[in-house]
Every structure is written in structure tokens, then in C-alpha cells.
Write a protein that holds these residues in place. Structure first.
Motif, mmCIF file in Angstrom:
data_model
loop_
_atom_site.group_PDB
_atom_site.id
_atom_site.type_symbol
_atom_site.label_atom_id
_atom_site.label_comp_id
_atom_site.label_asym_id
_atom_site.label_seq_id
_atom_site.Cartn_x
_atom_site.Cartn_y
_atom_site.Cartn_z
ATOM 1 N N SER A 208 1.556 -15.299 -36.437
ATOM 2 C CA SER A 208 0.510 -16.036 -35.732
ATOM 3 C C SER A 208 0.596 -15.645 -34.265
ATOM 4 O O SER A 208 1.625 -15.868 -33.623
ATOM 5 C CB SER A 208 0.700 -17.550 -35.890
ATOM 6 O OG SER A 208 0.533 -17.949 -37.238
ATOM 7 N N TYR A 232 0.236 -12.692 -44.278
ATOM 8 C CA TYR A 232 -0.596 -13.646 -43.536
ATOM 9 C C TYR A 232 -0.615 -13.236 -42.072
ATOM 10 O O TYR A 232 0.425 -12.964 -41.466
ATOM 11 C CB TYR A 232 -0.055 -15.069 -43.664
ATOM 12 C CG TYR A 232 -0.763 -16.059 -42.753
ATOM 13 C CD1 TYR A 232 -2.038 -16.535 -43.079
ATOM 14 C CD2 TYR A 232 -0.180 -16.490 -41.569
ATOM 15 C CE1 TYR A 232 -2.696 -17.422 -42.231
ATOM 16 C CE2 TYR A 232 -0.830 -17.373 -40.727
ATOM 17 C CZ TYR A 232 -2.087 -17.839 -41.064
ATOM 18 O OH TYR A 232 -2.743 -18.706 -40.222
ATOM 19 N N ASN A 234 -2.616 -14.421 -38.331
ATOM 20 C CA ASN A 234 -3.510 -15.305 -37.584
ATOM 21 C C ASN A 234 -3.615 -14.773 -36.161
ATOM 22 O O ASN A 234 -2.614 -14.713 -35.440
ATOM 23 C CB ASN A 234 -2.943 -16.730 -37.597
ATOM 24 C CG ASN A 234 -3.837 -17.705 -36.849
ATOM 25 O OD1 ASN A 234 -4.901 -17.345 -36.370
ATOM 26 N ND2 ASN A 234 -3.404 -18.941 -36.735
ATOM 27 N N GLU A 254 -4.067 -13.379 -46.593
ATOM 28 C CA GLU A 254 -4.936 -14.254 -45.794
ATOM 29 C C GLU A 254 -4.925 -13.817 -44.338
ATOM 30 O O GLU A 254 -3.878 -13.485 -43.779
ATOM 31 C CB GLU A 254 -4.479 -15.703 -45.904
ATOM 32 C CG GLU A 254 -5.345 -16.681 -45.118
ATOM 33 C CD GLU A 254 -4.983 -18.129 -45.357
ATOM 34 O OE1 GLU A 254 -5.468 -18.995 -44.596
ATOM 35 O OE2 GLU A 254 -4.202 -18.404 -46.294
ATOM 36 N N ASP A 256 -6.739 -14.982 -40.472
ATOM 37 C CA ASP A 256 -7.559 -15.863 -39.635
ATOM 38 C C ASP A 256 -7.805 -15.130 -38.319
ATOM 39 O O ASP A 256 -6.852 -14.777 -37.613
ATOM 40 C CB ASP A 256 -6.842 -17.184 -39.350
ATOM 41 C CG ASP A 256 -6.619 -18.017 -40.603
ATOM 42 O OD1 ASP A 256 -7.067 -17.580 -41.672
ATOM 43 O OD2 ASP A 256 -6.001 -19.087 -40.510
ATOM 44 N N PHE A 278 -10.711 -16.217 -42.778
ATOM 45 C CA PHE A 278 -11.385 -17.195 -41.936
ATOM 46 C C PHE A 278 -11.703 -16.509 -40.617
ATOM 47 O O PHE A 278 -10.834 -15.895 -39.998
ATOM 48 C CB PHE A 278 -10.517 -18.427 -41.675
ATOM 49 C CG PHE A 278 -11.017 -19.269 -40.529
ATOM 50 C CD1 PHE A 278 -12.299 -19.793 -40.551
ATOM 51 C CD2 PHE A 278 -10.225 -19.522 -39.428
ATOM 52 C CE1 PHE A 278 -12.782 -20.561 -39.490
ATOM 53 C CE2 PHE A 278 -10.692 -20.282 -38.361
ATOM 54 C CZ PHE A 278 -11.976 -20.804 -38.398
ATOM 55 N N THR A 279 -12.949 -16.602 -40.168
ATOM 56 C CA THR A 279 -13.311 -15.932 -38.934
ATOM 57 C C THR A 279 -14.283 -16.748 -38.104
ATOM 58 O O THR A 279 -15.129 -17.466 -38.638
ATOM 59 C CB THR A 279 -13.905 -14.533 -39.228
ATOM 60 O OG1 THR A 279 -14.147 -13.851 -37.999
ATOM 61 C CG2 THR A 279 -15.191 -14.644 -40.010
ATOM 62 N N ARG A 301 -14.276 -18.086 -45.221
ATOM 63 C CA ARG A 301 -14.629 -19.268 -44.428
ATOM 64 C C ARG A 301 -15.124 -18.794 -43.073
ATOM 65 O O ARG A 301 -14.419 -18.069 -42.362
ATOM 66 C CB ARG A 301 -13.430 -20.204 -44.266
ATOM 67 C CG ARG A 301 -13.744 -21.460 -43.459
ATOM 68 C CD ARG A 301 -12.703 -22.550 -43.713
ATOM 69 N NE ARG A 301 -11.385 -22.216 -43.218
ATOM 70 C CZ ARG A 301 -10.824 -22.757 -42.136
ATOM 71 N NH1 ARG A 301 -11.489 -23.665 -41.435
ATOM 72 N NH2 ARG A 301 -9.619 -22.420 -41.763
ATOM 73 N N CYS A 303 -16.861 -19.950 -39.325
ATOM 74 C CA CYS A 303 -17.174 -21.025 -38.393
ATOM 75 C C CYS A 303 -18.627 -20.882 -37.946
ATOM 76 O O CYS A 303 -19.085 -19.781 -37.629
ATOM 77 C CB CYS A 303 -16.234 -20.965 -37.196
ATOM 78 S SG CYS A 303 -16.517 -22.284 -35.995
#
Length: 421
Positions: A208, A232, A234, A254, A256, A278-279, A301, A303
Motif C-alpha cells: 500500500s 495486492y 494499493n 487485487e 486499488d 477498484f479505481t 469497482r 468511484c
């Protein structure tokens, strides 16, 4: 709460577990007065939290707190699994931190947490524990340069929050010395003296990476990532910058990706192996390279706060042939400029062959929202479940009107459920 006498008959291992759940080391040491059975136990507790906030009610000075920490660690007789320092400026004795870390090394600490409320320089003694640390969390500290850096042979989890470094090269050497690192959490702060934050860790599984909005940076500020084992990732930018992925991430499950208006250097091109994405991006044209296909993507997903979210959605739908789950959600403060919807000339492959679930959180019935919802509901041949959630502040009358409008666009199918919350 059972009486102390009944607890005293429990085995040592269980009593030590109970002591480990106490909030601070001060609470742990205080149990020694309960009885002779309890008197030596605190010296074997595997978890100690030194929190100087807990001393403010009795008007402790920094010197008194420092002596308590030092004496507690010197008298400790068993290895300490977790050692947590939660320090504030009022009682922080900077010169003592080196002694505390040296004592922590003596106690064979595996998980070390340094949470400091004011900028503090950590001494070179921190690296003496490199051979035994499994988890290291640093907050609001300044790291000193050490040449050569020792190898962190056992470190698997590293958190660096508001940390200041000697420079770009030090960060590269620090992370390269972590040979078995699996989890990395970075929050770059103001004045950390690092422009390009290089993460070159073959063993890394989860990362992250966040750049603070308060950083006064230029366009060359960014992350360079070479971590082929990542599952993952982020990336969060509140400021300008870029992100370069130097090698493929075939195991990426995943990702983000969130960027501000000033970060056109953050793209989705290197995330095309992700299964879940997710973006939130303020741009669609440069979101990723033309020809990029997200073959493995099954969960998306997006936004809906940015003006470009509709265009980005249609690009991703066209380039994700195996998408099964789509979630639309307003996760940040909404942009005042709203997008316009244009009916596409063709239906994306995923709508006609794979998309099974649509979930929309924060649906408000705006014109562009109604248009895109109607398009997906008409075109989604494989839809099995559609869930639309409006904002809690909407009146029942408005919710009923939105439900009626959506129902008119809904492709009637006995296998698909439409739910409006």
C-alpha cells in the motif's frame, strides 16, 4: 470478573495471555502486587506497550517514564514477541531511545512498533535487531543512514508512516535488504527527502503506497515498483506524480488505484493481470494504453465522484470481456461538473456474455446515472442480481420515483432480481 484467587490456579501460559491483553506495560507491572503467584509473571509477558499517555494523570515527567521503560526491559526475563512504544513530546527523552532499542534487541523482540507524536531521529541501534525482527512499524521518525545496511533476514511486514529518510538511494537499499518481506505499507510525508520511492522486493506479496496531498512535489515525484510476486497493490496519490511498474505482476489478484487531478502519470496499463480492480481517476483517455485488455478481470469497482467516470467505465467494460461483477460507488467528494452520457454504438462483450451482478451504492437518480443504468439493464443479458442503493437522506417519495424509472428499463427475466435499498 472472577476473583483473583480463582485465577491464580490457572496455568502460567494462560495467565501470560491474560496479561498480554492489558492496555499498557504499567498495567502489567502493577499486577505483581496481587499475590506471590503474580509477582514474577510480568517479567515473562510476551507483549509490552509503553504508552506515556497513561502517565499523564499522575504527572509523570519524561525522566520518570524513561526510567520505568529501561528498568522494565532490563528486568524482563523472557523473549518479548511484541514491543510497542506510543510516545508523545511531553515525556520523550530522545537520548534514551537508543538504549530502549538496544534493550529490545536483548529481549529478542520480533514485532517492534515505534509510534511517536513528534519527529524523532532513530539511532543506528535499530539495525542491530535486523536479524530477528519479523514486523517493524515506524511512525513520525527520521531514519539515519547506515553503510552498509544490514540484511533484515526475517522481516516480513514493514510499515513506514510519515517517516523521513536520508534520500532516494537509502530507501532503495533499505527495501532491497529485506529479503523475505511480504507486506509493505508506506505513507510519504512532507519533507521526507525522497523523490522516487523505489520498491524492488521480489518476495513482496502486498503493498500500500500513499503520497500525502501536503507534499510540495514536482511531476518527477513517484513510485517505481519491481515486485513480480505481488498479489495486492494499493496506490493512492493526493498529489502529482507517476507510478512505473518495471516487471509484470502475473499473480496480482487485487489492485486499488486512486489519483488526483494532477497525477496523469498513474495509469492502469500495468494492472491488466488483476482479477479485482477498484479505481478512481480524473481522466479516461490516458487511464491506460490503447490495446490493453483486462482478460482476468472479474470484479470492477469504479468511484463515481470524478467527471470522467462514465468514459472510464465504458472503456473498462469494452476491455474486460470476462467481467462478472460491477460496483459503482461514490467514495469521495463529488466533482461539481457532471458528465454527459452518449449511447455507445455497440454493446460491450461482457454485458452480453458474462456480467452477472450490478451493485450501485449512492445512486441519486441524476440524468447521467439514469442513462447508464438503463443501458446496463437493457444490455445485460446475463444479469442475475441488480442492487441499487440510494443515499439515506433521500425521501421515500424520491426513492419510489427512482425505482419506477429503473423498472421501466429493466430487462424482464425470471432469473434476475432487482432490489432497491
Amino acid at each position: 470478573m472472577p476473583p483473583v484467587d480463582s485465577i491464580c490456579h490457572l496455568p502460567d501460559a494462560l495467565l501470560l495471555r491474560i496479561l498480554s491483553e492489558l492496555p499498557t506495560a504499567k498495567d502489567v507491572v502493577a499486577t505483581m502486587v496481587l499475590s506471590k503467584r503474580w509477582e514474577p509473571l510480568w517479567k515473562s509477558v510476551p507483549k509490552l506497550v509503553f504508552d506515556d499517555d497513561s502517565n499523564q494523570n499522575i504527572d509523570d515527567t519524561g525522566s520518570r517514564f524513561s526510567r520505568f521503560v529501561e528498568r522494565s526491559l532490563i528486568l524482563h526475563e523472557a523473549p518479548v514477541e511484541t514491543l510497542h512504544f506510543n510516545l508523545t513530546e511531553e515525556s520523550l527523552v530522545v537520548n534514551e531511545i537508543g538504549v530502549w532499542i538496544a534493550l529490545a534487541v536483548k529481549c529478542s523482540v520480533r514485532d517492534l512498533i515505534m509510534d511517536i507524536d513528534c519527529p524523532t531521529i532513530l539511532p543506528r541501534s535499530l539495525y542491530r535487531g535486523s536479524g530477528m525482527l519479523v514486523s517493524l512499524k515506524l511512525k513520525s521518525v527520521t531514519l539515519m543512514d547506515v553503510s552498509p545496511l544490514p540484511s533484515f533476514l526475517t522481516l516480513k511486514a514493514l510499515t513506514l508512516a510519515s517517516v523521513k529518510y536520508p534520500g532516494d538511494e537509502f530507501v532503495r537499499r533499505l527495501l532491497s535488504s529485506c529479503h523475505v518481506l511480504e507486506d509493505l505499507d508506506v505513507e510519504q510525508c512532507v519533507g521526507d527527502n525522497v523523490t522516487i520511492f523505489t520498491v524492488k522486493v521480489p518476495s513482496l506479496i502486498s503493498a500500500s503506497l500513499y503520497k500525502s496531498a501536503k507534499r510540495c512535489t514536482q511531476s518527477e515525484d513517484g513510485f517505481v515498483i519491481d515486485a513480480p510476486s505481488l498479489e495486492y497493490l494499493n496506490i493512492l496519490y493526493d498529489t502529482s506524480g507517476f507510478c512505473v511498474i518495471e516487471n509484470d505482476m502475473p499473480h496480482l489478484g487485487e489492485a486499488d488505484v486512486v489519483a488526483s487531478h494532477s497525477s496523469p502519470g498513474v495509469t492502469l496499463t500495468s494492472f491488466n493481470s488483476a482479477k479485482r480492480l477498484f479505481t478512481c481517476l480524473p481522466y479516461s483517455k490516458d487511464a491506460y494504453s490503447v490495446g490493453t485488455v483486462f482478460h482476468r478481470l472479474v470484479y470492477l469497482r469504479i468511484c463515481t465522484c470524478e467527471t470522467e467516470w462514465l468514459n472510464l467505465l465504458m472503456r473498462l467494460l469494452n476491455d474486460s470481456p470476462n467481467l462478472r461483477f460491477l460496483k459503482l460507488q461514490e467514495c469521495h467528494k463529488i466533482d461539481s461538473t457532471r458528465p454527459c452520457w452518449n449511447d455507445p454504438s455497440s454493446v460491450p462483450e461482457c454485458l452480453s456474455s458474462s456480467l452477472e451482478t450490478l451493485e450501485w451504492v449512492g445512486y441519486q437518480g441524476r440524468e447521467e446515472e439514469k442513462e447508464v443504468a438503463a443501458f446496463i439493464l437493457r444490455s445485460g443479458s446475463c444479469l442475475k442480481k441488480v442492487t441499487i442503493s440510494s443515499k439515506s437522506t433521500d425521501s421515500d417519495k424520491k426513492k419510489l420515483e427512482m425505482l419506477k424509472e429503473l423498472s421501466l428499463s429493466f430487462r424482464r427475466s425470471p432469473t434476475c432480481q432487482l432490489a432497491f435499498n
